[in-house]
Design a protein around this motif. Structure first.
Motif, PDB file in Angstrom:
ATOM      1  N   LEU A  97      87.715 -23.718  10.714  1.00 27.53           N
ATOM      2  CA  LEU A  97      88.809 -22.920  10.138  1.00 27.53           C
ATOM      3  C   LEU A  97      89.435 -23.563   8.902  1.00 27.53           C
ATOM      4  CD1 LEU A  97      90.614 -21.681  13.385  1.00 27.53           C
ATOM      5  CD2 LEU A  97      88.780 -20.579  12.072  1.00 27.53           C
ATOM      6  N   GLN A  99      88.147 -26.670   7.118  1.00 25.30           N
ATOM      7  CA  GLN A  99      87.190 -27.177   6.138  1.00 25.30           C
ATOM      8  C   GLN A  99      86.040 -26.200   5.856  1.00 25.30           C
ATOM      9  OE1 GLN A  99      85.984 -31.283   6.693  1.00 25.30           O
ATOM     10  NE2 GLN A  99      87.752 -31.704   8.023  1.00 25.30           N
ATOM     11  N   ASN A 100      86.048 -25.047   6.527  1.00 29.22           N
ATOM     12  CA  ASN A 100      85.057 -23.980   6.267  1.00 29.22           C
ATOM     13  C   ASN A 100      83.621 -24.442   6.517  1.00 29.22           C
ATOM     14  OD1 ASN A 100      87.038 -22.070   5.488  1.00 29.22           O
ATOM     15  ND2 ASN A 100      87.140 -23.055   3.453  1.00 29.22           N
TER      16      ASN A 100
END
Length: 442
Positions: A97, A99-100
Motif C-alpha cells: 500500500l 511502497q507500491n
C-alpha cells in the motif's frame, strides 16, 4: 493495554523510526522522517499491541500459576499464528500500500525474506513478553504466599503467647488457694509450703516463655509440685512416677504436668479411705497422666484452662495430638513427647515443601525452555543474515535452522507434553508388571 504500555510502544516507535531514517534512508527530508516514524509506529503498535492483548487475554483465562501447562501451550500457539498474521498485515500495508510493491512479489525475493525475518523478530519479542509475564505472575504469587505465611505465623505467635500468659496467673491463683487452706489447718506446713512455692514459681517464670522443655525438667518440677500437694492432702493423694530413662531427653510443652496434676486434684475428691492415685509414666512416645476416677460434683462450671491450654499449645507446635481417655474407673491424658526441638508455628508441612520443590523445578524447566527459544529466535536470523550477505549461493543456514529447531521442539515436548510425569508413570507401570510376573512364578 494500559496507558503505560501504550506510551512505551510510542517511544519504541519514535526511536526505531529515527534509527531507520538515520541509517537506511538516503533522502533525509522531514517527510521521510515522519513516514519512517509512522511505519515504525505501525509495526510497534500492531505487533506489540496485538501480542499484549493476546497475552493479557490468555492470562485472564488461564493463570500461569494454576494452569501452567495449558497457558504455555496456548501461548506457543498464539505466538506462532498471531505474530505471523500481524507481521504479514504490517508488511502488506508497508510494501504493497505504501511502497507500491506488486502483490505478486509479496511472498518472494527480498520482500519474502523480510517477511520471514520480521516474523522471527516478532516471535523473539513475543517470547520475551510471555516469559516476562510468567516471571511477573510467579513473583506476585510468591510475594502473596510469603505475606500470607507471615500473617499466619504472626497470628499463631500471638495466640501462642496468649496461651502461655494464662499459666502465670492460673498457677498463682491455685497455689494461693492451697496456701490459704493450710494457714488455718497447719501454720507450720503453710510456712514450708510458702518456701517451696517460691522455688516452684521461679521455675514457672523461667519456663513459661519457652516453647518446649525436656521431660526430665518437667518431671523434676512435677515431683516438687507433688510434694506441695502431699503437704496439703497427706495420705489422701498418692503419686507414682515411672518414666523410661530413654524418654527423659524428649520434649514436652512447659508446665503441662502441673496443669494436668491440678486437673486431677480439682475434679476428683481425695480422702484417706479412698485416696486419689495419680500415675505418671511413658508409653509409645506419649507421657501419660492417669488417675482413678473419683469425680466430684462441680459447684460451678470449670473455666477449662488446664487441658484446653495444653491441647491448643500442642496444636500450634506439632501435628501430634493430645489424647484423652475416660472410663468408669480412670481418667487418662496422653501428651506426645517430641524427639527434637521444633520451630513453633511452622506453616509448611512435608507435603507443602514437596509441592514447593516441585514448583521450583517446574519454574527452572520453563525458564530453560524460554531461554532456549529466545536464543533460537536471536541467533538463527543472525546466521541467516550472515549467510545471505557472505555466500548467498550456498545456504548453509538450513542445517542449524532444522537441527536447533528439532532441539527446541523436543525441549517443548518434554516441558509441556510428556515431561517427568510420563517417565514416572512408565517406571511405575514397569515395576507393577515385574511384581505381577514375580507373583506368577511363586
Amino acid at each position: 493495554m494500559t496507558k503505560k504500555e501504550i506510551i512505551s510502544l510510542l517511544w519504541v516507535s519514535l526511536i526505531t523510526g529515527v534509527f531507520f531514517f538515520t541509517f537506511f534512508t538516503g533522502d533525509k527530508t522531514i517527510q521521510n522522517l515522519i513516514l519512517s516514524i509512522l511505519v515504525a509506529s505501525l509495526y510497534s503498535l500492531v505487533i506489540g499491541g496485538g501480542n499484549g492483548v493476546v497475552n493479557n487475554l490468555l492470562s485472564r483465562k488461564f493463570s500461569w500459576i494454576e494452569h501452567t501447562r495449558t497457558r504455555a501451550v496456548l501461548g506457543v500457539i498464539a505466538v506462532l499464528f498471531v505474530n505471523a498474521a500481524l507481521v504479514l498485515l504490517c508488511n502488506y500495508v508497508n510494501f504493497v500500500l505504501i511502497q507500491n510493491v506488486p502483490f505478486s512479489k509479496f511472498f518472494s525475493g527480498s520482500v519474502g525474506f523480510v517477511n520471514w525475518l520480521m516474523i522471527n523478530i516478532a516471535l523473539l519479542i513475543s517470547a520475551f513478553l510471555h516469559a516476562k509475564s510468567f516471571m511477573s505472575e510467579w513473583k506476585k504469587a510468591s510475594k502473596k504466599e510469603v505475606v500470607e505465611q507471615k500473617l499466619i505465623a504472626k497470628s499463631a505467635n500471638a495466640q501462642f503467647e496468649s496461651l502461655k500468659n494464662q499459666l502465670d496467673p492460673h498457677f498463682l491463683f491455685n497455689s494461693l488457694n492451697v496456701l490459704s487452706s493450710l494457714i488455718d489447718e497447719n501454720p507450720n506446713q503453710a510456712q514450708r509450703f510458702t518456701s517451696s512455692m517460691s522455688k516452684i514459681y521461679r521455675y514457672v517464670l523461667e519456663q513459661k516463655d519457652k516453647e518446649l522443655v525436656t521431660v526430665e525438667e518437667e518431671l523434676d518440677f512435677a515431683k516438687t509440685y507433688c510434694e506441695l500437694l502431699k503437704t496439703r492432702f497427706e495420705d489422701s493423694v498418692d503419686f507414682e512416677f515411672n518414666v523410661n530413662e530413654n524418654d527423659r531427653k524428649s520434649f514436652v510443652v512447659p508446665l503441662s504436668l502441673q496443669l494436668l496434676l491440678e486437673n486431677c486434684i480439682k475434679h476428683n475428691f481425695a480422702t484417706s479411705a479412698k485416696p486419689l492415685k495419680i500415675k505418671i509414666y511413658s508409653e509409645n512416645g506419649n507421657l501419660i497422666i492417669e488417675n482413678n476416677l473419683q469425680q466430684r460434683e462441680q459447684v460451678k462450671e470449670s473455666a477449662g484452662i488446664g487441658l484446653s491450654n495444653i491441647v491448643q499449645r500442642y496444636a500450634l507446635l506439632t501435628k501430634h495430638n493430645v489424647y484423652v481417655e475416660k472410663s468408669d474407673a480412670f481418667f487418662k491424658v496422653k501428651i506426645p513427647m517430641l524427639t527434637q526441638k521444633i520451630t513453633p508455628m511452622t506453616t509448611t508441612n512435608d507435603n507443602e515443601k514437596a509441592a514447593y520443590d516441585k514448583a521450583v523445578k517446574r519454574v527452572d524447566e520453563l525458564k530453560g525452555f524460554y531461554g532456549n527459544l529466545i536464543s533460537y529466535c536471536i541467533f538463527i536470523p543472525f546466521l541467516i543474515f550472515i549467510n545471505l550477505r557472505t555466500v548467498p549461493e550456498y545456504q548453509w543456514f538450513w542445517w542449524p535452522l532444522f537441527g536447533w529447531g528439532i532441539g527446541v521442539v523436543s525441549h517443548a515436548v518434554k516441558v509441556f507434553g510428556i515431561g517427568s510425569d510420563w517417565e514416572e508413570r512408565q517406571i511405575r507401570n514397569y515395576m507393577k508388571k515385574e511384581e505381577e510376573n514375580n507373583k506368577k512364578w511363586k
